[in-house]
Scaffold this active site. Sequence first.
Site, PDB file in Angstrom:
ATOM      1  N   PRO A   1      20.688  -1.896  39.432  1.00  0.00           N
ATOM      2  CA  PRO A   1      19.537  -1.965  38.513  1.00  0.00           C
ATOM      3  C   PRO A   1      19.813  -2.556  37.139  1.00  0.00           C
ATOM      4  CG  PRO A   1      20.358   0.272  38.621  1.00  0.00           C
ATOM      5  CD  PRO A   1      21.160  -0.524  39.612  1.00  0.00           C
ATOM      6  N   CYS A   2      20.045  -3.850  37.082  1.00  0.00           N
ATOM      7  CA  CYS A   2      20.272  -4.525  35.811  1.00  0.00           C
ATOM      8  C   CYS A   2      19.019  -4.513  34.933  1.00  0.00           C
ATOM      9  CB  CYS A   2      20.776  -5.952  36.042  1.00  0.00           C
ATOM     10  SG  CYS A   2      19.761  -6.940  37.149  1.00  0.00           S
TER      11      CYS A   2
END
Length: 169
Positions: free
Chosen positions: A128-129
């Site tokens: 989850p950047c």
Amino acid sequence: MPDTLYTYLVSPIGPLLLAGDGAALSAIGFPSGKGRVAPRDSWRRDDDLFVEARAQLTAYFAGELRDFDLVLNPTGTPFQLAVWQALRAIPYGATLSYGAIAARIGRPSASRAVGAANGANPIPIVVPCHRVIGASGALTGFGGGIDTKRWLLAHETGGRPGDLQGSLF
């Protein structure tokens, strides 16, 4: 190198390309933006693969899944892999700054390098950047575009896409 296989998943943020060796996911590509991934000529489409990845991403977009449990095979430097592992530890609906990620991996002065590694993440959403923001709280660059980042964060916090500084739609 094993064949790269791919398929697409229709999602609320557009068609996502899923690619890998059939057992492990090595890339998720957005339909547009700098994170757009197009299949190469040597890749082979197989819509019967990535069943679990498609199921988990569909459940995520439906608001029914918060933590992914998929076999991943990202390619990167040891530093990038450390950053991507740290991203996986950011809880659903939470955000951290680049500096906080740098501190978590024991490199407190490497926030710019963390930003570069974050931008090179080949498996967004699952890694989850989108949960990484600027120190000021600003939504910074994202491979799928800032509107997609805003949508994903609003989705995770139970808000509407328009609740975070504008709207995707």
